[in-house]
Design a protein around this motif. Structure first.
Motif, PDB file in Angstrom:
ATOM      1  N   ARG A 174       0.810  -1.212   0.000  1.00  0.00           N
ATOM      2  CA  ARG A 174       0.000   0.000   0.000  1.00  0.00           C
ATOM      3  C   ARG A 174       0.849   1.271   0.000  1.00  0.00           C
ATOM      4  NH1 ARG A 174      -5.292  -1.162   0.492  1.00  0.00           N
ATOM      5  NH2 ARG A 174      -5.786   1.041   0.864  1.00  0.00           N
ATOM      6  N   ARG A 175       1.893   1.255  -0.788  1.00  0.00           N
ATOM      7  CA  ARG A 175       2.743   2.445  -0.956  1.00  0.00           C
ATOM      8  C   ARG A 175       3.595   2.288  -2.202  1.00  0.00           C
ATOM      9  NH1 ARG A 175       7.503   0.230   1.211  1.00  0.00           N
ATOM     10  NH2 ARG A 175       7.152  -1.240   2.921  1.00  0.00           N
ATOM     11  N   GLY A 176       3.944   3.410  -2.811  1.00  0.00           N
ATOM     12  CA  GLY A 176       4.815   3.365  -3.974  1.00  0.00           C
ATOM     13  C   GLY A 176       4.560   4.525  -4.925  1.00  0.00           C
ATOM     14  N   VAL A 177       5.534   4.759  -5.779  1.00  0.00           N
ATOM     15  CA  VAL A 177       5.444   5.805  -6.809  1.00  0.00           C
ATOM     16  C   VAL A 177       5.880   5.211  -8.140  1.00  0.00           C
ATOM     17  CG1 VAL A 177       6.529   7.925  -7.682  1.00  0.00           C
ATOM     18  CG2 VAL A 177       5.753   7.817  -5.310  1.00  0.00           C
ATOM     19  N   ILE A 178       5.080   5.453  -9.182  1.00  0.00           N
ATOM     20  CA  ILE A 178       5.467   5.082 -10.545  1.00  0.00           C
ATOM     21  C   ILE A 178       5.473   6.348 -11.380  1.00  0.00           C
ATOM     22  CG2 ILE A 178       4.850   3.782 -12.622  1.00  0.00           C
ATOM     23  CD1 ILE A 178       3.522   1.696 -10.848  1.00  0.00           C
ATOM     24  N   LEU A 179       6.633   6.669 -11.958  1.00  0.00           N
ATOM     25  CA  LEU A 179       6.782   7.824 -12.839  1.00  0.00           C
ATOM     26  C   LEU A 179       6.979   7.322 -14.264  1.00  0.00           C
ATOM     27  CD1 LEU A 179       9.209  10.010 -10.675  1.00  0.00           C
ATOM     28  CD2 LEU A 179       6.726  10.246 -10.908  1.00  0.00           C
ATOM     29  N   ASN A 180       6.080   7.714 -15.153  1.00  0.00           N
ATOM     30  CA  ASN A 180       6.167   7.324 -16.557  1.00  0.00           C
ATOM     31  C   ASN A 180       6.547   8.537 -17.388  1.00  0.00           C
ATOM     32  OD1 ASN A 180       5.384   4.646 -16.008  1.00  0.00           O
ATOM     33  ND2 ASN A 180       3.227   5.213 -16.037  1.00  0.00           N
ATOM     34  N   VAL A 181       7.721   8.490 -18.003  1.00  0.00           N
ATOM     35  CA  VAL A 181       8.240   9.644 -18.733  1.00  0.00           C
ATOM     36  C   VAL A 181       7.629   9.690 -20.127  1.00  0.00           C
ATOM     37  CG1 VAL A 181      10.291  10.821 -19.603  1.00  0.00           C
ATOM     38  CG2 VAL A 181      10.378   9.608 -17.400  1.00  0.00           C
ATOM     39  N   SER A 182       6.904  10.768 -20.396  1.00  0.00           N
ATOM     40  CA  SER A 182       6.274  11.000 -21.686  1.00  0.00           C
ATOM     41  C   SER A 182       7.060  12.091 -22.419  1.00  0.00           C
ATOM     42  CB  SER A 182       4.803  11.394 -21.479  1.00  0.00           C
ATOM     43  OG  SER A 182       4.181  11.709 -22.697  1.00  0.00           O
ATOM     44  N   SER A 183       6.373  12.986 -23.094  1.00  0.00           N
ATOM     45  CA  SER A 183       7.022  14.087 -23.798  1.00  0.00           C
ATOM     46  C   SER A 183       6.009  15.199 -24.001  1.00  0.00           C
ATOM     47  CB  SER A 183       7.550  13.622 -25.158  1.00  0.00           C
ATOM     48  OG  SER A 183       7.963  14.728 -25.949  1.00  0.00           O
ATOM     49  N   GLY A 184       6.490  16.436 -24.023  1.00  0.00           N
ATOM     50  CA  GLY A 184       5.607  17.566 -24.281  1.00  0.00           C
ATOM     51  C   GLY A 184       4.894  17.469 -25.616  1.00  0.00           C
ATOM     52  N   ILE A 185       5.512  16.814 -26.596  1.00  0.00           N
ATOM     53  CA  ILE A 185       4.886  16.746 -27.920  1.00  0.00           C
ATOM     54  C   ILE A 185       3.688  15.793 -27.949  1.00  0.00           C
ATOM     55  CG2 ILE A 185       7.051  17.323 -29.068  1.00  0.00           C
ATOM     56  CD1 ILE A 185       7.184  14.447 -30.053  1.00  0.00           C
ATOM     57  N   ALA A 186       3.463  15.044 -26.873  1.00  0.00           N
ATOM     58  CA  ALA A 186       2.264  14.206 -26.802  1.00  0.00           C
ATOM     59  C   ALA A 186       1.004  15.047 -26.626  1.00  0.00           C
ATOM     60  CB  ALA A 186       2.391  13.219 -25.649  1.00  0.00           C
ATOM     61  N   LYS A 187       1.167  16.330 -26.298  1.00  0.00           N
ATOM     62  CA  LYS A 187       0.023  17.200 -26.041  1.00  0.00           C
ATOM     63  C   LYS A 187      -0.592  17.758 -27.316  1.00  0.00           C
ATOM     64  CE  LYS A 187       0.891  17.004 -21.564  1.00  0.00           C
ATOM     65  NZ  LYS A 187       0.017  16.284 -20.637  1.00  0.00           N
ATOM     66  N   ILE A 188       0.087  17.606 -28.451  1.00  0.00           N
ATOM     67  CA  ILE A 188      -0.371  18.217 -29.703  1.00  0.00           C
ATOM     68  C   ILE A 188      -0.213  17.226 -30.854  1.00  0.00           C
ATOM     69  CG2 ILE A 188       0.146  20.615 -29.055  1.00  0.00           C
ATOM     70  CD1 ILE A 188       2.858  20.243 -30.546  1.00  0.00           C
ATOM     71  N   PRO A 189      -0.967  17.412 -31.955  1.00  0.00           N
ATOM     72  CA  PRO A 189      -0.678  16.635 -33.154  1.00  0.00           C
ATOM     73  C   PRO A 189       0.729  16.984 -33.628  1.00  0.00           C
ATOM     74  CG  PRO A 189      -2.771  17.813 -33.338  1.00  0.00           C
ATOM     75  CD  PRO A 189      -2.074  18.355 -32.141  1.00  0.00           C
TER      76      PRO A 189
END
Length: 307
Positions: free
Chosen positions: A178-193
């Motif tokens: 019942r504890r933990g952190v998951i960070l998934n690295v995306s990219s700013g360009i995922a916000k736009i076509p």
């Protein structure tokens, strides 16, 4: 009040609420330490170990180093054994922490049994899904990509499947504790076509949607799942751009992004990149999809890499 007046009032109210929400979100980022401070021993309270994919270089290594400084033992996973060993030595010398390495090529399918064997039974408090590749160093239209069939396979395996599989391996232990952190690295360009980065951007959109759904499923279990979507960070993937007001070193970006860990299921990781994201999202789609934009952006990347 007529129906037309009601529609105008509701539309205006919705616009105010949306704008107000964006302003409130920006204000929260500006004073994040006041709204969402992290306790001093926050990371070590999650567990003894942090696992970082793509951890031999760039953003991944910066996460490994910073989490080691916070008192965690770290496991870095990447395909090149020599780079892993060098990174481990540097981190150990800088932080005095324990570093374990696992050599695995995330473009392949048969690596997850090996990874599971090496981390099974460990008290893993943090998982950073950072590993990712571009289809080509210079952005181009899909059919102009060299070795396209192989590139499609590699992008899906490395940018998409690796994140899902690593969550599948690590999440059960976090749920049990019942504890933990998951960070998934995306990219700013995922916000736009983003034409000429179509395959890469689409893989990062998957990262964001998967992470949002997973956070909704497991937030009640005490687990934080967050997407981190940077713009400019000086790494091998970006041709080691010279750091400036918009482009961070990997170490600067990671230190900044961890401050926003409790601000929601998505973050740009810094005030600068948040403002840039707002600006980019305000650009009309037809501009981003125009041939002129595609040509000028491609030439910019070519010139940047030559420099």
């Amino acid at each position: 009040m007529t129906l037309t007046e009601i529609i105008f009032v509701l539309t205006g109210t919705c616009a105010i609420l949306v704008f107000g929400g964006k302003v409130a979100s920006l204000i929260m980022m500006l004073i994040t330490k006041l709204f969402c401070p992290l306790p001093e021993a926050f990371f070590t309270s999650l567990g003894k170990w942090a696992v970082i994919t793509g951890g031999s270089d760039g953003i991944g290594r910066a996460y490994a180093e910073e989490l080691s400084k916070q008192g965690m033992s770290v496991i870095i996973i990447s395909r090149n054994q020599e780079k892993l060993d060098r990174a481990a030595k540097k981190i150990e010398l800088k932080t005095g922490g324990k570093v374990k390495v696992i050599a695995a090529d995330f473009t392949k399918d048969d690596i997850y049994g090996h990874i599971t064997e090496n981390i099974e039974g460990l008290d893993i408090g943090v998982l950073v899904n950072n590993v990712g590749i571009l289809p080509s160093q210079i952005p181009c239209k899909l059919l102009e990509t060299s070795d396209l069939e192989e590139r499609i396979y590699d992008i899906i395996n490395c940018n998409v499947k690796s994140m899902v599989k690593m969550c599948r391996i690590v999440l059960p232990g976090m749920q049990q504790r019942r504890r933990g952190v998951i960070l998934n690295v995306s990219s700013g360009i995922a916000k736009i076509p983003c034409p000429i980065y179509t395959l890469y951007a689409a893989s990062k959109v998957f990262v964001e949607r998967f992470s949002q759904g997973l956070q909704a499923e497991y937030i009640s279990k005490g687990i934080i799942i967050q997407t981190v979507a940077p713009f400019g960070v000086s790494t091998a993937m970006t041709g080691h751009q010279k750091p400036d007001m918009v482009t961070f070193t990997a170490e600067e970006f990671v230190r900044s992004s961890l401050k926003y860990l409790k601000t929601g299921d998505q973050t740009y990781g810094s005030i600068t990149h948040t403002l840039l994201g707002r600006i980019v999202q305000s650009i009309p789609t037809w501009v981003l999809q125009s041939e002129a934009f595609q040509h000028h952006f491609q030439e910019y990347v070519k010139n940047r890499d030559r420099r």
